[in-house]
Design a protein around this motif. Structure first.
Motif, PDB file in Angstrom:
ATOM      1  N   GLY A  73      -4.348   6.700   0.497  1.00  0.00           N
ATOM      2  CA  GLY A  73      -3.146   6.033  -0.140  1.00  0.00           C
ATOM      3  C   GLY A  73      -3.739   4.756  -1.325  1.00  0.00           C
ATOM      4  O   GLY A  73      -5.064   4.921  -1.403  1.00  0.00           O
TER       5      GLY A  73
ATOM      6  N   TYR B  89       0.852  -1.190   0.090  1.00  0.00           N
ATOM      7  CA  TYR B  89       0.100  -0.116   0.123  1.00  0.00           C
ATOM      8  C   TYR B  89       0.964   1.120   0.035  1.00  0.00           C
ATOM      9  O   TYR B  89       1.727   1.491   0.888  1.00  0.00           O
TER      10      TYR B  89
ATOM     11  N   THR C 229      -6.683   5.788   4.628  1.00  0.00           N
ATOM     12  CA  THR C 229      -5.793   4.810   5.263  1.00  0.00           C
ATOM     13  C   THR C 229      -6.546   4.493   6.701  1.00  0.00           C
ATOM     14  O   THR C 229      -6.476   5.422   7.508  1.00  0.00           O
TER      15      THR C 229
ATOM     16  N   HIS D 163       1.290   5.062   0.754  1.00  0.00           N
ATOM     17  CA  HIS D 163       0.729   5.972   1.653  1.00  0.00           C
ATOM     18  C   HIS D 163       0.783   7.309   1.025  1.00  0.00           C
ATOM     19  O   HIS D 163       1.579   7.662   0.068  1.00  0.00           O
TER      20      HIS D 163
ATOM     21  N   GLU E 299      -4.114  11.487   4.354  1.00  0.00           N
ATOM     22  CA  GLU E 299      -4.676  10.217   4.721  1.00  0.00           C
ATOM     23  C   GLU E 299      -5.424   9.560   3.733  1.00  0.00           C
ATOM     24  O   GLU E 299      -6.096   8.518   4.177  1.00  0.00           O
TER      25      GLU E 299
ATOM     26  N   LEU F 188      -5.788  -2.311   6.333  1.00  0.00           N
ATOM     27  CA  LEU F 188      -5.339  -2.495   5.028  1.00  0.00           C
ATOM     28  C   LEU F 188      -5.127  -3.784   4.465  1.00  0.00           C
ATOM     29  O   LEU F 188      -5.034  -4.546   5.204  1.00  0.00           O
TER      30      LEU F 188
END
Lengths: 413, 118
Positions: free
Chosen positions: A265, A256, A282, A258, A263, A413
């Motif tokens: 990603g 992932y 996120t 970022h 905030e 995530l």
């Protein structure tokens, strides 16, 4: 036959005569009065003295309601608003207490938190001036950023021992309490105003809005437990679909990327020969991030390679529609005040690419409450629809932005 | 307010109704008295029927956490614990194959809403 002239006592006789005469007149008068009374009773369709009283009472009642009917109605409506208001007050007080209990775990005493919280309950945001609309979205976006920073600062001050994820959940808890406080204060304002002025319009307006406001308040009140404990909510279905989709194609939390925007990603995955940038806020803290700007930044980064934007979000359902019904449409599915949606639309228009939406229908209570099983069960269907869109409307070798919009509370995530 | 009060309420409402009918058919002055009395008794009956404590608010259904093994088909369902979130890797190993487990879902099963056939 009596003759007055032959009488010895003419004076007495005359008096007697007069008395008889007057008596007759009196009787005649009484009879006439009785006839008149009967006539009146007949006119008002009454035949006895008792029924006459009833009829008069009936007319008095009618007059009373003709003159004071509206006042009586206002009184009745105010009483109903008062009952609703008491319920709203209870919900606000209880949610405030829940917020205090939650904040208490992270470093400050109950008294300190209560005092600070009560001060912050009145926090407001002034919308930018719209008389000159040029650049209004930029100004609005700036104000929203400042507001978010102010919330984060408040939470950090009040809960110094809380971590990043929990900070976001505390922010959400604070916002829910604030919403309940605002609804309560608004209804109380119109209730007192209506009582003060006796204005029927004011009272009628708030009376008519009461059922909807109560439903809204109830939805938020039921949701406070979810926010304070970090449980996933119905609005989080968008980000959840993104992660489940990405994991199907081999993505991991480590893959992932970022902070493409605040905030937000994305995962980069290969699906059926296409590159998919699966973007979401996120988690597992409660945030919606700035996905609109995330899409815009991705477009700027990958330019003409991107051939389609697909947005996934929860949408408010109509009454009668089934909870968790999946629907497709055109446009950016995002419920922000404006800047995020504008950024997405602008990016799609600038590059001349298609932008479409897949939404999951929910009501207000399901959207802000703990994730319902019915909503969760739509994930495979939504993923199938995404695959179908990718296969039908994009070609191998092209790139796609898949944006999952929603609050990521309780969704990892 | 139990079943007995409801029964008394029904009886009173019925008596009141009979009195009202009787009063309406009576031609004497007393008809008003009977009608009024009938209405009063009926009102008392209905008041008893509808009286009682307000409905107690139902507790929300429990939040469920569903944990699945990453390798085999083992599935565990338990009540939500603070700190649980979807796709969290749990500390306990799968009792069947001893590999890792992940929280697959966190949800609530709500009561079906009333449906309108329109």
């Amino acid at each position: 036959m009596c003759t007055a002239r032959a009488c010895d006592k003419p004076r007495s006789c005359h008096i007697l005569l007069l008395m008889i005469l007057f008596k007759n007149v009196e009787i005649e008068a009484i009879k006439r009065i009785q006839n008149a009374e009967e006539l009146i009773f007949m006119q008002i369709d009454a035949t006895t003295d008792f029924s006459g009283i009833i009829q008069i009472a009936f007319f008095a009642f009618m007059m009373l309601f003709m003159l004071y009917g509206a006042k009586f109605q206002i009184w009745q409506m105010l009483k109903q608003v008062e009952i609703g208001l008491a319920e709203m007050r209870r919900m606000f007080v209880e949610s405030r207490q829940t917020a205090i209990e939650t904040f208490k775990e992270y470093g400050h005493s109950e008294e300190e938190i209560a005092e600070e919280l009560d001060q912050f309950m009145d926090y407001f945001t002034i919308m930018p001036v719209d008389l000159d609309p040029a650049g209004i979205l930029k100004r609005l976006d700036h104000l929203l950023d400042v507001r978010r920073d102010r919330f984060q600062e408040f939470v950090a001050d009040l809960a110094p021992e809380s971590s990043g994820s929990m900070n976001q959940n505390l922010e959400n808890t604070l916002e829910v309490t604030q919403v309940l406080g605002l609804i309560y204060r608004l209804v109380r304002h119109f209730y007192i105003l209506g009582k003060k002025t006796g204005s029927q319009i004011t009272v009628m307006q708030i009376h008519m809005l009461m059922p909807e406001l109560l439903l809204l308040a109830k939805a938020y009140f039921d949701a406070i437990g979810a926010f304070s404990q970090g449980k996933p909510i119905g609005d989080g279905i968008g980000p959840l679909v993104i992660t489940k989709f990405a994991r199907e194609f081999g993505a991991t939390p480590e893959s992932y990327t970022h902070e493409i925007s605040k905030e937000v990603g994305y995962y980069t995955v290969e699906a059926d020969g296409r590159t998919v940038y699966a973007l979401r806020a996120t988690g597992p803290g409660g945030t919606v991030g700035k996905p609109g700007f995330g899409v815009k930044n991705l477009m700027e980064k990958h330019g003409k390679k991107i051939s389609r934007i697909i947005t996934i979000d929860a949408a408010l359902k109509f009454e009668g529609e089934e909870l968790g019904r999946v629907a497709e449409g055109t446009g950016a599915a995002i419920g922000d005040p404006g800047p995020e949606k504008y950024a997405m639309e602008q990016a799609a228009t600038e590059y001349g690419i298609g932008i479409e939406a897949i939404v999951i229908k929910e009501d207000e209570a399901a959207a802000v409450g703990v994730m319902d099983k019915k909503i969760l069960d739509t994930v495979p269907e939504v993923i199938e629809r995404i695959k179908s869109v990718i296969l039908k409307r994009t070609k191998p070798g092209e790139s796609i932005i898949l944006a999952g919009i929603g609050n990521t509370i309780g969704i990892g995530l | 307010m139990g079943l007995i009060s409801k029964l008394i309420g029904i009886s009173l409402a019925a008596v009141g109704f009979v009195l009202l009918l009787f009063g309406m058919n009576e031609t004497s002055v007393m008809s008003y008295v009977y009608s009024f009395l009938g209405l009063l008794v009926m009102a008392m009956g209905f008041a008893l029927l509808t009286a009682g404590r307000p409905k107690e608010e139902k507790l929300p259904p429990p939040t469920i956490t569903e944990i699945k093994c990453n390798d085999c088909d083992f599935k565990e369902i338990r009540d939500f614990k603070k700190g649980d979130y979807i796709l969290k890797t749990v500390e306990e190993a799968c009792p069947k194959c001893q590999t890792g487990m992940t929280i697959e879902s966190v949800y609530m099963i709500r009561e079906e809403a009333k449906k309108y056939n329109v």
